[in-house]
Design an enzyme around this catalytic site. Structure first.
Site, mmCIF file in Angstrom:
data_model
loop_
_atom_site.group_PDB
_atom_site.id
_atom_site.type_symbol
_atom_site.label_atom_id
_atom_site.label_comp_id
_atom_site.label_asym_id
_atom_site.label_seq_id
_atom_site.Cartn_x
_atom_site.Cartn_y
_atom_site.Cartn_z
ATOM 1 N N GLU A 62 74.674 67.255 -32.236
ATOM 2 C CA GLU A 62 74.647 68.330 -33.175
ATOM 3 C C GLU A 62 73.213 67.920 -34.099
ATOM 4 O O GLU A 62 73.094 66.796 -34.263
ATOM 5 C CB GLU A 62 75.758 68.393 -34.249
ATOM 6 N N HIS A 100 74.597 74.785 -27.065
ATOM 7 C CA HIS A 100 75.993 75.582 -27.154
ATOM 8 C C HIS A 100 75.909 77.016 -26.729
ATOM 9 O O HIS A 100 76.841 77.662 -26.142
ATOM 10 C CB HIS A 100 76.518 75.267 -28.454
ATOM 11 N N ASP A 110 73.664 78.126 -31.272
ATOM 12 C CA ASP A 110 72.979 77.090 -31.595
ATOM 13 C C ASP A 110 72.571 76.336 -30.453
ATOM 14 O O ASP A 110 73.202 76.378 -29.066
ATOM 15 C CB ASP A 110 73.657 76.317 -32.513
#
Length: 188
Positions: A62, A100, A110
């Site tokens: 992330e 993603h 994203d």
């Protein structure tokens, strides 16, 4: 999320049902949240090529950025460093580095249109955008490129463009087909 603190709070909360292996903040700090040997819940329902459960077969990173702002140089440096390490330790080919938005098209967008995929590709850390144009039916080309996470060709086209042609608009054209054809087999 509104920022790194909020994102980390959610990623660290077992009740949230989301997690990731690695988190890269805007300053380039890298935090390990889940051991790579364990499953993380970063992609939700996601598919890529023949893999219909991306969470079970991936290492989730992330990145603290809503995707609408430029990614800081220190942050991109950290992502490149992390990918270099993971790919070399795991023997993962660059074509298997996806966002993603690639594995959950229509549901996730994203890392977004400002993410520097070209930089990663030049470093051998992601698939480059193929040159050329092609004809033919778009949906089979997109599926051969790995975009299998949705049944709607328009949704899959948006995912391909988000990564490979973020400023493109309008109906699919020969350039979109050329990119998809050039990526065929990358998810194998």
């Amino acid at each position: 999320m509104a920022g790194a603190a909020a994102a980390l709070g959610r990623l660290r909360d077992p009740a949230s049902g989301v997690s990731c292996h690695w988190f890269v903040d805007r300053s380039g700090d890298i935090l390990r949240l889940v051991d790579e040997e364990m499953r993380a819940w970063h992609a939700g329902a996601g598919a890529w090529g023949a893999v219909d459960d991306v969470n079970s077969r991936s290492i989730g990173i992330e990145i603290d950025n809503p995707g609408t702002r430029p990614f800081a140089a220190a942050q991109m440096d950290a992502v490149a460093e992390l990918l270099t390490d993971i790919l070399s330790r795991r023997g993962i080919p660059p074509a298997r580095v996806i966002g993603h938005s690639d594995c959950a098209p229509g549901r996730k967008d994203d890392p977004g249109p400002r993410f520097d995929w070209a930089r990663l590709a030049r470093a051998g850390l992601a698939a480059p955008t193929p040159a050329g144009e092609a004809g033919g039916d778009l949906l089979p080309l997109l599926r051969a490129a790995g975009y299998t996470g949705h049944d709607d060709a328009g949704v899959l086209l948006a995912a391909l463009r988000l990564r490979h042609r973020p400023r493109a608009a309008g109906p699919a054209d020969a350039r979109d087909r050329g990119i998809a054809a050039g990526l065929a087999g990358q998810a194998d």
